[in-house]
Design an enzyme around this catalytic site. Structure first.
Site, PDB file in Angstrom:
ATOM      1  N   ASN A 256     -14.165  35.975  62.728  1.00 30.09           N
ATOM      2  CA  ASN A 256     -15.072  35.977  63.964  1.00 30.09           C
ATOM      3  C   ASN A 256     -15.505  37.395  64.421  1.00 30.09           C
ATOM      4  OD1 ASN A 256     -14.305  35.460  66.242  1.00 30.09           O
ATOM      5  ND2 ASN A 256     -14.317  33.511  66.102  1.00 30.09           N
TER       6      ASN A 256
ATOM      7  N   GLY B 211     -15.936  43.628  60.725  1.00 30.15           N
ATOM      8  CA  GLY B 211     -14.645  42.367  60.894  1.00 30.15           C
ATOM      9  C   GLY B 211     -14.505  41.050  60.658  1.00 30.15           C
ATOM     10  N   CYS B 212     -16.443  40.676  60.945  1.00 35.47           N
ATOM     11  CA  CYS B 212     -16.385  39.423  60.358  1.00 35.47           C
ATOM     12  C   CYS B 212     -16.997  38.447  59.181  1.00 35.47           C
ATOM     13  CB  CYS B 212     -17.812  39.142  61.594  1.00 35.47           C
ATOM     14  SG  CYS B 212     -18.072  39.754  63.625  1.00 35.47           S
ATOM     15  N   GLN B 213     -16.532  37.523  59.523  1.00 36.87           N
ATOM     16  CA  GLN B 213     -16.729  36.771  58.092  1.00 36.87           C
ATOM     17  C   GLN B 213     -18.180  36.650  57.290  1.00 36.87           C
ATOM     18  OE1 GLN B 213     -14.640  32.881  56.482  1.00 36.87           O
ATOM     19  NE2 GLN B 213     -13.736  34.206  56.222  1.00 36.87           N
ATOM     20  N   SER B 214     -18.639  36.267  58.753  1.00 34.82           N
ATOM     21  CA  SER B 214     -20.253  36.351  58.542  1.00 34.82           C
ATOM     22  C   SER B 214     -20.578  37.793  59.053  1.00 34.82           C
ATOM     23  CB  SER B 214     -20.346  34.726  59.432  1.00 34.82           C
ATOM     24  OG  SER B 214     -20.178  35.155  61.071  1.00 34.82           O
TER      25      SER B 214
END
Lengths: 416, 154
Positions: free
Chosen positions: B126, B57-60
């Site tokens: 994030n 669930g993080c973009q990074s």
């Protein structure tokens, strides 16, 4: 001709247009908002907001059913909007404009009806590397169900489709070419007229994902001779949850119904059902009436605006922003196609797009970061994602200046 | 600042961080400090940078791993984004070297008080909420193991 002698420069008063969009006039984190996430969703003019509000306040009832006054009023508003949307895209008949929830829904409709009726094991559907997930996954699902397969048009280093490769992918097995008119991640404007002509020469129909085109240009579906054209209301300054599928009548008549339910039927008995005429055959259940009415008001607004002048202004701002961004140094543009609309996708040195987007957000600048729902494209580019500044006709040089100033801060903070 | 050198409780370490962040009167200073904290994060070994240790669930990309030593839980992590790495470091600074039961029960509302409120929404990409959940899950898993005297776990 006199026209070629006079420089045709349309007048576009951006400040006057900005005054029509209330959402642009607010602060985030104490900074005036710079809205550069238009490719995700555009803001709405007051005329559209007012129209939706008036519908709910005075005109709401269910459509196509009641004999009473309000129901007739709602039906007139909803169907009148369809007629004006059809006229805006120059569809020959409003019957050929099917209301959907948006582009994704429209593409799924075609995959589930045209696809199921026409695509068999061994057949092929041609897509490009730069497609949004919504123009990949429905076809993948169709392929899994039928045994057909996807053929992917490669792109070159600039983000243009490799045209020769496209032509070589077309064969008697190709049942459909499905392509974005404008790329949401790269901004590439695809050579859709050529694609359609060359596909038609081999008897192959073409579907265009127009979600990113209509916010930037007026589209004439008859001039394009396109078979299917899909678009979303919310990206073209209209309401969310409404969009359209335009299709040629011969396809719509031949396609089986999509979802079953009320409104899409003529007669129902437990022995069987006969289906309603176009476009209702594809519109089961109580529709998004307010959305349709609002989208009607949206095309009224765009028609009054002069989209050509608006596009010219927008292109100037995008070019200015691109040049100023490159002046910052250590900026990598992702997508430098010959013809682009609305989008600057970029990287700031090695700074992760998420880091850049977070700092820009705190500066009041709304951009999108990440893969932009184009993971196969990002895999092709070998990138985790990009920072995408996407413009609309209401953006200004000042917006571009704020973006560039923000990117300079990002660069300094992360030592890029 | 090294959590290994202090016997402070979760609350004490959190209070110390809140104090440090309060020193900055603008968001930029707080972010710069967060990024700096990220540099001190005990790094997860490359062989653990796999899907099993990835926070979803993080973009990074974010990885976190825990191990138990002498009844206490220790974390390592990493991220390819510097702000996210700083967020991991915040959590690791407060939670590493604590009894697993204390980690599992920690309210972690200090995150609210350090002026990075915009990162706390569970829908933000994030994954801070995901990190907290995963770190607590590790702690819970280790609380049984630690009592049995095992030294590591994944």
């Amino acid at each position: 001709m006199a026209e070629t002698l006079t420089a045709t420069r349309a007048v576009f008063d951006v400040e006057k247009v900005r005054a029509d969009f209330p959402a642009l006039h607010q602060e985030v984190y104490g900074q005036p908002l710079v809205y550069l996430d238009n490719a995700a969703s555009a803001q709405k003019p007051q005329a559209v907001i007012d129209r939706v509000r008036r519908y709910y306040e005075r005109e709401h009832s269910n459509v196509h059913r009641g004999v009473h006054y309000l129901s007739q009023q709602a039906t007139d508003a909803y169907e009148g909007a369809r007629a004006r949307i059809a006229k805006y895209i120059n569809a020959p008949d409003a019957r050929q404009v099917v209301y959907t929830r948006g582009t994704t829904d429209a593409i799924n409709l075609v995959a589930a009806t045209f696809g199921r009726a026409n695509v068999r094991a061994g057949d092929e559907i041609v897509l490009s590397t730069m497609e949004h997930h919504s123009n990949i996954v429905p076809w993948q699902m169709l392929c899994e169900a039928t045994g057909a397969r996807l053929r992917i048009i490669p792109i070159d280093a600039h983000g243009d489709i490799a045209y020769g490769a496209f032509l070589s992918l077309l064969s008697e097995r190709t049942k459909l070419v499905a392509l974005c008119h404008v790329s949401n991640a790269l901004g590439t404007v695809n050579p859709v007229a050529d694609v359609i002509a060359d596909a038609h020469a081999r008897g192959t129909p073409v579907l265009l994902d127009g979600a990113q085109a209509l916010p930037h240009m007026q589209v004439d579906v008859q001039a394009l001779d396109v078979d299917f054209y899909c678009f979303s209301g919310h990206k073209m300054y209209g309401p969310t949850g409404i969009g359209c599928l335009y299709a040629k009548e011969e396809h719509l008549e031949a396609m089986p119904p999509y979802q079953g339910g009320g409104d899409m039927i003529e007669t129902v008995s437990f022995k069987g059902t006969t289906f309603n005429t176009l476009p209702y055959k594809f519109e089961a259940g109580t529709p998004n009436i307010a959305g349709g009415v609002g989208l009607g008001a949206t095309v009224d607004y765009l028609r009054a605006l002069d989209m050509r002048a608006a596009a010219q202004h927008e292109a100037e701002v995008v070019n200015y922003a691109t040049e100023r961004l490159l002046d910052v140094g250590n900026i990598r543009l992702v997508g430098t196609a010959a013809e682009k609309a609305g989008v600057i996708s970029f990287l700031v040195g090695d700074v992760h797009p998420y880091d850049a987007g977070t700092i820009l957000d705190r500066l009041g600048i709304a951009v999108r970061t990440g893969h932009h729902c184009t993971q196969p494209l990002m895999q092709h580019l070998g990138l985790p994602g990009t920072v995408r500044a996407s413009f609309a006709f209401y953006n200004t040089r000042e917006d571009a200046d704020r973006l560039v100033e923000g990117v300079r801060k990002v660069k300094k903070m992360f030592g890029a | 600042m090294n959590p290994l050198e202090t016997q402070a409780t979760i609350d004490q370490r959190a209070a110390e961080l809140v104090e440090n962040f309060a020193f900055f009167d603008d968001w930029m200073g707080r972010y710069e400090y967060l990024i700096e904290l990220g540099q001190s994060l005990p790094l997860i070994e490359d062989e653990y940078k796999s899907d099993a240790f990835k926070i979803k669930g993080c973009q990074s990309q974010v990885w976190v791993r825990a191990e138990a030593r002498e009844g206490l839980v220790y974390y390592k992590g990493d991220s390819d984004a510097m702000i996210t790495k700083g967020l991991v470091a915040l959590l690791v600074h407060v939670l590493s070297g604590q009894p697993p039961e204390a980690v599992a029960a920690a309210p972690l509302d200090f995150l609210d008080d350090i002026g990075l409120k915009e990162h706390l929404s569970p829908t933000r990409k994030n994954g801070l909420a995901g990190m907290v959940k995963q770190m607590k899950r590790f702690a819970l898993a280790l609380s049984g193991v630690a009592q049995n005297g095992a030294t590591t776990s994944n």
